[in-house]
Scaffold this active site. Structure first.
Site, mmCIF file in Angstrom:
data_model
loop_
_atom_site.group_PDB
_atom_site.id
_atom_site.type_symbol
_atom_site.label_atom_id
_atom_site.label_comp_id
_atom_site.label_asym_id
_atom_site.label_seq_id
_atom_site.Cartn_x
_atom_site.Cartn_y
_atom_site.Cartn_z
ATOM 1 N N CYS A 90 45.284 34.978 35.222
ATOM 2 C CA CYS A 90 46.208 34.524 36.171
ATOM 3 C C CYS A 90 46.351 33.041 36.348
ATOM 4 C CB CYS A 90 46.284 35.112 37.468
ATOM 5 S SG CYS A 90 44.721 35.177 38.219
ATOM 6 N N GLU A 126 48.171 38.526 45.355
ATOM 7 C CA GLU A 126 47.726 37.427 44.282
ATOM 8 C C GLU A 126 48.672 37.556 43.146
ATOM 9 O OE1 GLU A 126 44.522 36.607 40.986
ATOM 10 O OE2 GLU A 126 43.521 37.579 42.525
ATOM 11 N N LYS A 140 44.947 52.336 43.003
ATOM 12 C CA LYS A 140 45.984 52.543 41.770
ATOM 13 C C LYS A 140 45.736 51.792 40.662
ATOM 14 C CE LYS A 140 50.070 51.507 40.295
ATOM 15 N NZ LYS A 140 49.799 51.718 38.640
ATOM 16 N N GLU A 149 55.297 32.086 33.336
ATOM 17 C CA GLU A 149 53.838 32.694 33.001
ATOM 18 C C GLU A 149 54.124 33.416 31.848
ATOM 19 O OE1 GLU A 149 50.256 34.166 35.303
ATOM 20 O OE2 GLU A 149 52.120 35.215 35.637
#
Length: 454
Positions: free
Chosen positions: A255, A221, A145, A352
């Protein structure tokens, strides 16, 4: 409007899983010798390289990524990723065991079955191949996906996979939204493993769905708030370049972005000056323009989120040195932004941002740098810039993060495991360790009779 893409739901996921299960249980892919899988994967890699321009265009119009970077790095890396794991496909071995009793035993490393692969939007091609390649090498079949923001290149990869000779049902792509298609994958009773890259918030939901369904294996992750620590003895030009690259590469939608930069007090003023100069000279604009260094953010939601964090930084008392505003004109462009005097309790130091926003802070001692670097719930990566090997060794062993880069940054490689500590997740995305999620170890034991030795 770029294109219209079918929205997959639970019923579509069921059909894809059924095809993948049939291909795994009865098809040729898991039963081929590893060398035969490798040959097909190599052909797939050749086709990716032959279509590098088309794939790079799709990621640029979908994600705002630099076209020149896609052609030079992202798409070639996707092909190299396939080749790396193709080389591992015929080297997946078990062991003969020395038993303590009169038994002969050995282990098999078998493909786990059907894998669900959920891809993020910031590196649509590279991240897709990070997951697809080891899964193919292991002999798994899969349901992929892509992120709803970046569906196009995944469909093109599926087309190339078929041309390469990957059998029907092995690689299935479902476009759709996380709450429907993604949730259907993570909770599906006939999917054996899920690999997800994305936010920590969604990672929690993936784990919950895996636990409440069939206890499928999970690899995550997740987010990061990675520190870059620059010591007084560092080469100031190199340190400034690493810091600016670490935060502005891919418009900060990375990231491992070096979003917290800690600078020892003796070098602080000089480094801050250089960083501000570099940020002001950074070229933001049309991602198809080869002179441009930063394209638009992925969409309005992310654009607004980044701007809201910038406002938080101002309100909480950080000093805005440069940037902080959207660019004039059309599109989701944000100026490279640098704050100084950040404190760990500030929102821009804790959360973040996933955008071109850098926070600077000054430190005195090695111990202080380590403490501040570790003052986060994340643990994905960290950077150290110093000429002192003792400092480098001490700090690299003290920081709780999965990747530590010394005098470099974001130095990722297929042969080097990449995974997180703490709330940045677990399970490797790179290296031979990435095969582990797609393989199960089986022990086979038979009795020994009248053997002269065990």
């Amino acid at each position: 409007m770029i294109a219209r893409v079918a929205e997959g739901d639970k019923e579509d996921v069921d059909l894809a899983v059924k095809a993948a299960r049939q291909a795994f249980d009865h098809g040729p892919w898991p039963r081929l010798p590893g060398s035969a899988r490798a040959r097909i994967m190599m052909k797939f890699a050749d086709l990716i390289e032959e279509n590098v321009e088309e794939l790079a265009v799709l990621d640029t119009i979908d994600a705002g990524k630099l076209f020149s970077m896609g052609k030079a790095i992202d798409i070639p890396m996707a092909a190299k990723n396939l080749r790396y794991y193709a080389g591992a496909a015929d080297k997946i071995h078990g062991e003969v065991l020395k038993m303590s009793r009169e038994f002969h035993a050995y282990t098999l490393r078998e493909p786990i079955g059907v894998a669900g692969l959920i891809i993020p939007w910031n590196f649509p091609s590279a991240m897709l191949m990070c997951k697809v390649s080891p899964a193919l090498a292991a002999g798994c079949t899969m349901v992929v996906k892509p992120a709803e923001q970046t569906p196009l290149s995944a469909l093109y990869f599926a087309h190339l996979a078929k041309l390469a000779g990957i059998p029907d049902g092995v690689l299935n792509v479902i476009n759709g939204y996380g709450p429907k298609a993604g949730a259907a994958i993570t909770s599906h009773m006939d999917i054996d493993a899920v690999s997800f890259t994305g936010s920590t918030e969604v990672g929690r939901k993936v784990m919950q769905a895996a636990a409440t369904s069939n206890l499928k294996v999970v690899s995550l992750e997740l987010g990061g708030k990675s520190p870059l620590i620059i010591f007084d003895d560092a080469d100031v030009d190199m340190a400034a370049q690493l810091a600016i690259f670490g935060i502005l590469f891919n418009k900060g939608e990375v990231c491992v972005s070096s979003s917290r930069v800690y600078v020892q007090e003796g070098l602080y003023e000089e480094l801050v000056k250089k960083l501000v100069e570099k940020a002001k000279a950074w070229v933001v604009g049309d991602p198809f323009d080869p002179k441009v260094q930063q394209g638009p953010q992925i969409d309005k939601k992310q654009f607004d989120k980044i701007l809201s964090y910038i406002e938080h930084g101002k309100r909480e008392g950080a000093t805005l040195l440069t940037g902080g505003k959207p660019l004039d004109g059309k599109g989701y462009y944000i100026e490279p932004t640098i704050f100084s005097e950040i404190k760990e309790e500030m929102l821009i130091a804790k959360e973040e941002i996933f955008g071109p926003v850098l926070g600077l802070a000054k430190f005195k001692t090695v111990e202080e740098a380590i403490k501040r670097a570790n003052s986060t719930r994340y643990g994905l990566a960290a950077g150290i810039v110093t000429k002192d090997i003792n400092v480098a060794n001490t700090v690299s062993r003290s920081i709780r993060a999965g990747s530590i880069w010394i005098n470099c940054y974001a130095a990722l490689d297929f042969d080097c495991p990449f995974s997180g500590y703490k709330m940045s997740g677990f399970g490797s995305s790179l290296g031979l360790e990435a095969l582990d999620i797609y393989l199960k170890v089986k022990s086979v034991v038979t009795p020994l009779f009248n053997t002269p030795w065990l």
